[in-house]
Structures are given as structure tokens and as C-alpha cells.
Design a protein around this motif. Structure first.
Motif, mmCIF file in Angstrom:
data_model
loop_
_atom_site.group_PDB
_atom_site.id
_atom_site.type_symbol
_atom_site.label_atom_id
_atom_site.label_comp_id
_atom_site.label_asym_id
_atom_site.label_seq_id
_atom_site.Cartn_x
_atom_site.Cartn_y
_atom_site.Cartn_z
ATOM 1 N N LYS A 225 1.219 -0.761 -0.544
ATOM 2 C CA LYS A 225 -0.041 -0.270 0.243
ATOM 3 C C LYS A 225 0.704 1.196 0.070
ATOM 4 C CE LYS A 225 -3.048 2.526 2.553
ATOM 5 N NZ LYS A 225 -4.008 2.597 4.106
ATOM 6 N N LEU A 226 0.725 1.727 -0.942
ATOM 7 C CA LEU A 226 1.257 3.795 -0.770
ATOM 8 C C LEU A 226 0.417 4.254 -0.432
ATOM 9 C CD1 LEU A 226 2.795 3.368 -4.470
ATOM 10 C CD2 LEU A 226 4.291 3.271 -1.956
ATOM 11 N N ILE A 227 1.075 5.437 0.222
ATOM 12 C CA ILE A 227 0.336 6.249 1.507
ATOM 13 C C ILE A 227 1.125 7.419 0.277
ATOM 14 C CG2 ILE A 227 0.048 8.661 2.508
ATOM 15 C CD1 ILE A 227 1.311 4.220 3.543
ATOM 16 N N ALA A 228 0.558 8.450 -0.555
ATOM 17 C CA ALA A 228 0.697 9.790 -1.079
ATOM 18 C C ALA A 228 0.014 10.768 -1.083
ATOM 19 C CB ALA A 228 1.803 9.583 -2.269
ATOM 20 N N PRO A 229 0.332 12.059 -1.462
ATOM 21 C CA PRO A 229 -0.724 13.097 -2.169
ATOM 22 C C PRO A 229 -1.593 13.063 -3.077
ATOM 23 C CG PRO A 229 1.478 14.144 -1.973
ATOM 24 C CD PRO A 229 1.756 12.679 -2.145
ATOM 25 N N GLU A 230 -3.143 12.831 -3.224
ATOM 26 C CA GLU A 230 -3.848 12.988 -4.489
ATOM 27 C C GLU A 230 -3.088 13.549 -5.311
ATOM 28 O OE1 GLU A 230 -5.897 11.105 -4.231
ATOM 29 O OE2 GLU A 230 -5.165 9.686 -2.343
ATOM 30 N N SER A 231 -2.727 15.158 -5.077
ATOM 31 C CA SER A 231 -2.020 16.268 -6.239
ATOM 32 C C SER A 231 -0.855 16.766 -5.307
ATOM 33 C CB SER A 231 -3.095 16.936 -6.493
ATOM 34 O OG SER A 231 -3.999 17.173 -5.395
ATOM 35 N N ALA A 232 -0.215 17.656 -6.645
ATOM 36 C CA ALA A 232 0.634 18.054 -6.477
ATOM 37 C C ALA A 232 1.571 18.985 -7.635
ATOM 38 C CB ALA A 232 2.247 17.222 -5.879
ATOM 39 N N VAL A 233 2.320 20.205 -7.230
ATOM 40 C CA VAL A 233 2.698 20.541 -8.123
ATOM 41 C C VAL A 233 3.576 19.896 -9.087
ATOM 42 C CG1 VAL A 233 3.850 23.280 -9.002
ATOM 43 C CG2 VAL A 233 2.578 23.008 -6.981
ATOM 44 N N ALA A 234 4.056 19.819 -9.948
ATOM 45 C CA ALA A 234 4.858 19.269 -11.338
ATOM 46 C C ALA A 234 6.429 19.880 -11.092
ATOM 47 C CB ALA A 234 4.412 19.363 -12.427
ATOM 48 N N GLY A 235 7.375 18.709 -10.521
ATOM 49 C CA GLY A 235 8.107 19.069 -10.034
ATOM 50 C C GLY A 235 9.357 19.622 -9.000
ATOM 51 N N THR A 236 7.751 19.668 -8.095
ATOM 52 C CA THR A 236 8.126 19.610 -6.537
ATOM 53 C C THR A 236 8.767 18.278 -5.793
ATOM 54 O OG1 THR A 236 5.977 19.658 -6.568
ATOM 55 C CG2 THR A 236 6.767 21.501 -6.029
ATOM 56 N N ASP A 237 8.695 17.904 -4.430
ATOM 57 C CA ASP A 237 9.056 16.389 -4.010
ATOM 58 C C ASP A 237 8.174 16.395 -2.937
ATOM 59 O OD1 ASP A 237 11.691 16.475 -5.068
ATOM 60 O OD2 ASP A 237 13.036 17.039 -3.381
ATOM 61 N N ILE A 238 8.113 14.740 -3.519
ATOM 62 C CA ILE A 238 6.198 14.502 -2.095
ATOM 63 C C ILE A 238 6.742 14.050 -1.401
ATOM 64 C CG2 ILE A 238 4.702 15.414 -4.218
ATOM 65 C CD1 ILE A 238 5.133 12.074 -4.632
ATOM 66 N N TYR A 269 15.316 4.259 -3.540
ATOM 67 C CA TYR A 269 14.878 2.779 -2.257
ATOM 68 C C TYR A 269 14.213 2.828 -0.905
ATOM 69 C CZ TYR A 269 17.824 1.406 -6.534
ATOM 70 O OH TYR A 269 17.693 0.529 -7.595
ATOM 71 N N THR A 270 14.070 1.330 -0.668
ATOM 72 C CA THR A 270 13.148 1.447 -0.079
ATOM 73 C C THR A 270 13.110 1.646 1.904
ATOM 74 O OG1 THR A 270 11.741 -0.517 -0.054
ATOM 75 C CG2 THR A 270 10.650 0.936 -0.605
ATOM 76 N N LYS A 271 14.269 0.309 1.366
ATOM 77 C CA LYS A 271 15.097 -0.400 2.318
ATOM 78 C C LYS A 271 16.012 0.308 3.845
ATOM 79 C CE LYS A 271 19.691 -2.319 3.033
ATOM 80 N NZ LYS A 271 20.892 -3.320 2.597
ATOM 81 N N ASP A 272 15.179 -0.240 4.639
ATOM 82 C CA ASP A 272 16.112 0.267 5.839
ATOM 83 C C ASP A 272 14.847 1.699 5.980
ATOM 84 O OD1 ASP A 272 17.083 -1.720 6.883
ATOM 85 O OD2 ASP A 272 19.113 -0.603 6.077
ATOM 86 N N LYS A 273 14.014 1.973 4.873
ATOM 87 C CA LYS A 273 13.043 2.952 5.961
ATOM 88 C C LYS A 273 11.462 2.712 5.651
ATOM 89 C CE LYS A 273 16.524 5.764 2.646
ATOM 90 N NZ LYS A 273 16.323 6.335 1.161
ATOM 91 N N THR A 274 10.921 3.772 6.152
ATOM 92 C CA THR A 274 9.596 4.284 6.244
ATOM 93 C C THR A 274 8.432 4.898 4.974
ATOM 94 O OG1 THR A 274 9.653 5.371 8.217
ATOM 95 C CG2 THR A 274 9.528 2.772 8.758
ATOM 96 N N SER A 275 9.088 5.882 4.731
ATOM 97 C CA SER A 275 8.738 7.055 3.853
ATOM 98 C C SER A 275 10.409 7.668 3.271
ATOM 99 C CB SER A 275 8.276 8.150 4.640
ATOM 100 O OG SER A 275 9.146 8.382 5.432
ATOM 101 N N THR A 276 10.167 8.430 2.419
ATOM 102 C CA THR A 276 11.534 9.262 1.490
ATOM 103 C C THR A 276 10.501 10.365 0.732
ATOM 104 O OG1 THR A 276 13.214 8.700 -0.050
ATOM 105 C CG2 THR A 276 10.805 7.804 -0.446
ATOM 106 N N LYS A 277 11.572 11.540 0.304
ATOM 107 C CA LYS A 277 11.299 12.058 -0.815
ATOM 108 C C LYS A 277 11.155 11.557 -2.062
ATOM 109 C CE LYS A 277 10.458 15.813 2.133
ATOM 110 N NZ LYS A 277 9.518 16.779 2.630
ATOM 111 N N LEU A 278 10.680 12.386 -3.426
ATOM 112 C CA LEU A 278 10.826 11.794 -4.280
ATOM 113 C C LEU A 278 9.662 13.055 -4.963
ATOM 114 C CD1 LEU A 278 11.178 9.072 -6.497
ATOM 115 C CD2 LEU A 278 8.105 8.491 -5.937
ATOM 116 N N ALA A 279 11.087 12.442 -6.251
ATOM 117 C CA ALA A 279 10.561 14.811 -6.902
ATOM 118 C C ALA A 279 9.568 13.696 -8.052
ATOM 119 C CB ALA A 279 11.925 14.410 -8.010
ATOM 120 N N THR A 280 8.278 15.361 -8.124
ATOM 121 C CA THR A 280 7.443 14.704 -9.000
ATOM 122 C C THR A 280 7.966 14.702 -10.805
ATOM 123 O OG1 THR A 280 6.637 16.228 -9.027
ATOM 124 C CG2 THR A 280 6.092 14.483 -7.438
#
Length: 664
Positions: A225-238, A269-280
Motif C-alpha cells: 500500500k502506498l501513501i502519497a498526496p492526491e495532487s502536487a505541483v509538477a517538479g516538486t518533491d512529495i 530505495y525503501t531499504k531501512d526506511k518507512t518513507s522517503t522524498k520523491l521528485a515528481t
């Protein structure tokens, strides 16, 4: 701006605590480090070569002491040479400080022979006799006309246990598939990476994979299951989090809605993490966050997200002179790899010319193209070189004038008054009229002011003064010029003794680096002997050639060593006499009476009779009116006293002498 690629191939040892299924014997370790010129490309303002050095260096520091490691590199010595591959450190117990320093000293220059690197790494690891595992990291494709996928398949077939794990670093989706086949063909793992953090994680995971036995493809039974925003400004980190039973190699990524499963941008990568920043994605529209399995690279979770547009404005003059620097005020996201460029309106999206990164400040300063007509200012991002905004601009000819005398003597300097844009790299040159546009001769930069002094070619006839720019060497303006021969006269005695000093009266243009020389008549134009510059005045004293016979006094210039004028002179052999005792003791001094020109550089020597002309032993320079004392050769038997000149070590006269043994 991107076209950067680099590879590493490595077989690395692991400490304990990795996943089960360890091999019975530890693998050998070889890193192949690509030093291609494109390694100077940047991610978030940092050169990829620096990122690679740091990531590999940090990894080496954490390896256990028993690790055996080697280092090979290519492209570090020559440009354009696919054979430029060198083993810098043979495989052996790793010396951390030596390894890190060696990597730090590598300077990128050349090509990227991925195929040859894989083959050499395999051979170095004796892949036909033992297990050999490599890790390949590349942000681009093979550049040396070879097929790394076919090579990987062959290595797998011929090897005892050859495995290649692949890290695709900052590649476009369509490029990753051309490297994924290397891992697929050898039973290796495939790891994408898009920045320093994901490269570190990918290398960590690849190293972990080297300690495991090769296994067939694994069916993925997990759900996530992924938890992430429903929307974001293009190019930003979520912020992205997940609920899943994690395994090594799992990562999250983002793609356009409906894109193929392997068409992804950005990785964490998700190794040893519960969340991360991802560039859109930079492009607005429907997209989805994806959770990718490290087992088989399948998608085990998706989360839809709407990427909204950001507002970008561009403010600049409506028209600009070709080649001029344009100040462009902008508003927009100013992401790390956003840039502004000016191109012809007809250029396809994705193309760019001179550019400035938005991170360099506001307003951005961008050089306009030299081609006139309708153009566009484009706000772009390196992620696919997408055009995010554009504004029309007209490129017009600059008001350039050139004013100079209509005629000039060949090789002279012409004063040229000019007006024009004085863009960076603008220059003025003079060339024969038939010279193709883009070619130039002697030049002067317009930044040096007006008027400019420019040297005229030595080729007579119709010529042109051209106003040009270094970018493409484009001709922006031209005016005609007629180049005439200079009036040159040379006056000297009709004959002179070889090697003597000849006084020459002359008239001529006295251009910079004009000179006068005396050479045998059959000497090819462009060749010269002793000379004197005309800037020293008239008359000039020039040393004559040592070759007797018909000769020429030549008025020349160093630019191409062109002969501008010539006159004949007869060089006569000097009258030389040599007188000494008929014999001498080996090695002892011999007194020699002589007559001759006594020119500068004349000397006497005593050598065995069969010595080649030009050879000499002990010698004595000659002074007019004084006898010379010379040490005899140590060789017993017939010998010669030779009168020579050091200009070519020519023998001008000789006399016999017998060398005897010393008395006991």
C-alpha cells in the motif's frame, strides 16, 4: 547538457549479515571506472564524477579488511580512443587510502567502451575458471560501436558463473532497457538510480547481491500500500510512505499515467526506511507513484496523483541583435536543472542552443543565435529537455561597419575602424576572397577596441576583411581589400666566402617577423639557415651558408616562412691550410698552425681517418692569428685534423696525421 555517461564494473566482497545463500568462496573484486568526458555533467549542481568518487570512496572505507579489490579505468588519457583502458590497481587485499586516492586522481576525458570493459573485467577475474561478479553503473549507452548485451550473453555462456548487476544512473526510460538486458542475460539484478542518494543505495544493494548465489526469476506474491498526496505541483518533491513486507532492492518511482511498467522517472530505495522524498515529473497531468519489487522489478502497488502546472513568465526585448547577450527576467519554479535558452522558432522541442541555468540568478543572461529571423526564448528542464514555457523574440542583424584602406601590402598591418555589437568572441580577420566562410587567418578581437590592427595575408590579389564570431565562426560583415606585393630590394656583394658574414642593404615592408637569410640556391622555399630580422635595420649582417656554390639571399617572413624576394650570390669555398707535426701521441695535445676564415663557430678536431664527416672528438675553437692546440684522438693509426664549423658540423678542410702509442 546531459550526455554524460560512466560505468563501473566491480566484484565486491560482503561482510556478514546479508541475506542468506552465501557463496562457498568469496568473489574476486574489480571496479571498472569510466572516465569519459561526460562525467563532468551535473546533478543538482554537483558533477557526476564527484558523486561517483564519493559514493565509491565511502563504500571502500566500509569494506572488511579481507576484501580483495582492484581498479580499472578508461577514457582518462585520450579523447575519442576506445582502446584507452588501463588497470590501475591489480586485484588484491584492498588498501583503502591508495584506492580512494587513485579514484580521486582520475580525470575524465574520453569514450565509454562498456562492452570492452565487461570483457576485460571478466578475463581479469578468470571467469572461465571461477565465479565472477561485476557491478555495472552507467548513465548512458555504449559509445564504441559494440553490443554490450550480446557480450554479456556470451560471457554468461562461456563463464563458470558470470553475473553482471546493473545500475542505470540518471537514464531516460527508453535507455534503461538497453542496459537492463546485461543483467537479464547474466542472471544479475537491475537497479535504477537518479541522484547521489539513490546511487548510494543502489550500489549498496548491488554489492549485497554479489554475495548471493544466482537464482532463477522469482514470482512476486507480496502486496503493498502506498501513501502519497492526491495532487502536487509538477517538479516538486512529495513525501511517500508504504505498508509492505520490505525486501532488498525495493524502490518507489513515478511515471505518467498509462506509461509502460518500465517507463519510470526518479527513484528512491525503501531499504531501512518507512518513507522517503520523491521528485515528481516536470510535466503536468495525470501520473502515478509506483512501488517496484526488488525481486523481479514488477509493480506491486500504484497510487494515482495529479500534477498541476506551475506559472512561468519570461520577460525580454522583442528583438535582439544576432549573437548579443540577452537579459531575460523570469518567474517559475527554478528547479535545480531548469534552464533558459534561445533557439530558432522552427527548432523542435527538446533542442537548445546557448543556455543559462535558472539557479545562476535572475535575470538570466543568454547569448542569442547568430541566425536571424523568428526565434523563441524557452524555459526548459533537463528531465527530458521539456519546454515548460516560451516567448517569441526576433533576431536581427547587427549594425556592423568596416572601414579600411582599399589596398595593402602583403604581410603588412592594416588599421580597421569598425562599429558593431562587439559580442563575446567577435573578431576581425583578413583572408583571400575565395576563402570559405568560417575560415580565418590572423585576427584581432573587437574587445580590443576600434581601430584594430590586423595582419594582411601574404597571398596577393582580391581579399576580404571579415567581421566574425567564434560561435560557428560565422561571417557577420565583410568589405573588399586588394593585397599587393611589397616593393623589396636586396643589395650585397656578388660573392662571399662560405660561413662569412655578409652585409646586406635592403628595402621592404619590414613586417613583423620579416627576416633575411642566405641559403644554397636549390634550397626549397620555406627553408632557411642563419638569419637576421629586418627590424634590426639596414644594412643587416647575415652569416652565409657553409655550402659553396650558387646561393640566394632571401627576404622571408615567419608566417609560413614565405619567400618574398630573393637575389643571387656566389658562395666560394674558403682557402684553408692546416700544418702540424706528421705524428702525435694518442691523447696528447697537438699544436696546429692554420689559415682560414676563422668564422664564428669554426673549430679544429682530430679524429680517426675513417670517422664519418660531422663526427668530432676533442676540439678547439679558432681565434684569428693564433695557433690552435687540440687533444689527439686515443685511437692509434691514421687520423685527420679537420677544420669544421658547428653549423651542421661541416668539414671545410682536412690534413693527415698519424697517431702513435705513448712511449713506455
Amino acid at each position: 547538457m546531459r550526455n554524460y555517461l560512466f560505468t563501473m564494473a566491480a566484484a565486491l566482497l560482503l561482510n556478514t549479515g546479508m541475506r542468506a545463500q552465501e557463496t562457498d568462496t568469496a568473489p574476486s573484486a574489480l571496479i571498472i571506472f569510466d572516465a569519459s568526458g561526460s562525467m563532468w555533467g551535473q546533478i543538482k549542481g554537483k558533477a557526476k564524477i564527484e558523486i561517483a568518487r564519493e559514493v565509491v570512496g565511502n563504500l571502500v572505507q566500509t569494506l572488511p579488511a579481507e576484501t580483495e579489490l582492484g581498479l580499472m579505468t578508461y577514457g582518462h588519457r585520450k579523447k575519442g580512443d576506445c582502446a584507452d583502458i588501463e588497470l590501475l590497481i591489480p586485484v588484491g587485499k584492498v588498501d583503502r587510502s591508495t584506492f580512494v586516492k587513485t579514484i580521486e586522481d582520475i580525470m575524465p576525458k574520453g569514450m565509454t567502451p562498456i562492452t570492452a570493459a565487461l570483457e576485460l573485467a571478466a578475463e581479469g577475474l578468470s571467469y572461465k575458471e571461477q565465479k565472477a561478479t561485476v557491478i555495472l553503473i552507467s548513465d548512458g549507452l555504449e559509445t564504441c560501436d559494440a553490443d554490450p548485451c550480446a557480450a554479456a550473453k556470451k560471457l554468461e555462456e562461456l563463464g563458470v558463473d558470470f553475473t553482471a548487476h546493473v545500475i542505470a544512473f540518471d537514464l531516460k526510460p527508453e535507455e534503461t532497457e538497453k542496459l537492463r538486458c546485461i543483467a537479464d542475460s547474466t542472471g544479475g539484478k537491475f537497479f535504477p538510480a537518479s541522484d547521489a542518494e539513490s546511487l548510494k543505495d543502489a550500489l549498496d544493494l548491488a554489492v549485497g547481491a554479489t554475495a548471493m548465489k544466482k537464482a532463477p526469476g522469482v514470482e512476486e506474491a507480496r502486496t503493498a500500500k502506498l501513501i502519497a498526496p492526491e495532487s502536487a505541483v509538477a517538479g516538486t518533491d512529495i513525501e511517500v510512505s508504504w505498508e509492505v513486507e520490505q525486501q532488498d532492492g525495493d524502490y518507489v518511482t513515478i511515471a505518467k499515467a498509462g506509461a509502460k511498467d518500465r517507463e519510470n522517472f526518479g527513484y528512491a530505495y525503501t531499504k531501512d526506511k518507512t518513507s522517503t522524498k520523491l521528485a515528481t515529473l516536470i510535466s503536468a497531468g495525470d501520473a502515478e507513484v509506483r512501488y517496484i519489487s526488488g525481486n523481479n522489478n514488477s509493480i506491486i502497488a500504484r497510487h494515482p496523483i495529479i500534477l498541476t502546472e506551475f506559472e512561468i513568465t519570461l520577460n525580454a526585448p522583442e528583438k535582439v541583435i544576432a549573437g548579443a547577450e540577452v537579459e531575460i527576467e523570469w518567474t517559475g519554479p527554478g528547479y535545480d536543472r531548469d534552464f533558459i535558452t534561445i533557439v530558432q522558432k522552427a527548432e523542435k522541442d527538446g533542442k537548445y542552443a546557448k543556455w543559462a541555468y535558472t539557479r545562476s540568478g535572475n535575470p538570466a543572461k543568454v547569448e542569442a543565435p547568430y541566425e536571424t529571423g523568428e526565434a523563441e526564448i524557452r524555459y526548459m528542464n533537463e528531465q527530458g529537455n521539456i519546454v515548460l514555457a516560451r516567448k517569441p523574440i526576433a533576431i536581427v542583424k547587427g549594425g556592423i561597419t568596416l572601414k579600411a584602406a582599399g589596398e595593402a601590402v602583403s604581410g603588412s598591418s592594416v588599421s580597421i575602424e569598425w562599429t558593431g555589437p562587439d559580442n563575446k568572441g567577435d573578431f576581425i580577420t583578413i583572408v583571400p576572397k575565395e576563402t570559405k566562410d568560417g575560415k580565418y587567418a590572423k585576427w584581432a578581437y573587437t574587445r580590443e577596441g576600434s581601430p584594430l590592427e590586423v595582419t594582411v595575408p601574404y597571398e596577393t590579389g582580391d581579399a576580404e576583411i571579415r567581421y566574425m564570431n567564434e560561435t560557428g565562426n560565422i561571417v557577420l560583415a565583410r568589405i573588399p581589400l586588394v593585397v599587393k606585393e611589397g616593393v623589396i630590394s636586396l643589395k650585397a656583394a656578388e660573392e662571399a666566402t662560405a660561413g662569412s658574414t655578409v652585409t646586406i642593404e635592403w628595402t621592404g615592408p619590414d613586417n613583423n617577423r620579416d627576416f633575411i637569410t642566405i641559403v644554397p640556391k636549390d634550397t626549397k622555399d620555406g627553408k632557411y639557415e642563419k638569419w637576421a630580422y629586418t627590424k634590426e635595420g639596414t644594412p643587416l649582417d647575415v652569416v652565409a651558408t657553409n655550402t659553396a656554390g650558387p646561393a640566394e639571399i632571401r627576404y622571408m617572413n615567419e608566417t609560413g616562412n614565405i619567400v618574398l624576394a630573393r637575389t643571387s650570390i656566389l658562395i666560394t669555398a674558403p682557402e684553408i691550410t692546416l700544418k702540424s707535426a706528421p705524428q702525435a701521441i694518442a691523447g696528447e695535445n697537438v699544436s696546429i698552425e692554420w689559415t682560414g676564415p676563422g668564422n664564428k663557430g669554426d673549430f679544429l678536431t682530430i679524429v680517426p681517418k675513417d670517422s664519418e664527416d660531422g663526427k668530432y672528438e676533442k676540439w678547439s675553437y679558432l681565434k684569428s692569428g693564433e695557433a690552435a692546440t687540440v687533444a689527439a684522438t686515443e685511437t692509434i693509426g691514421e687520423a685527420e685534423i679537420r677544420y669544421m664549423n658547428e653549423d651542421g658540423n661541416r668539414v671545410l678542410a682536412r690534413a693527415p696525421i698519424t697517431i702513435i702509442e705513448p712511449e713506455e
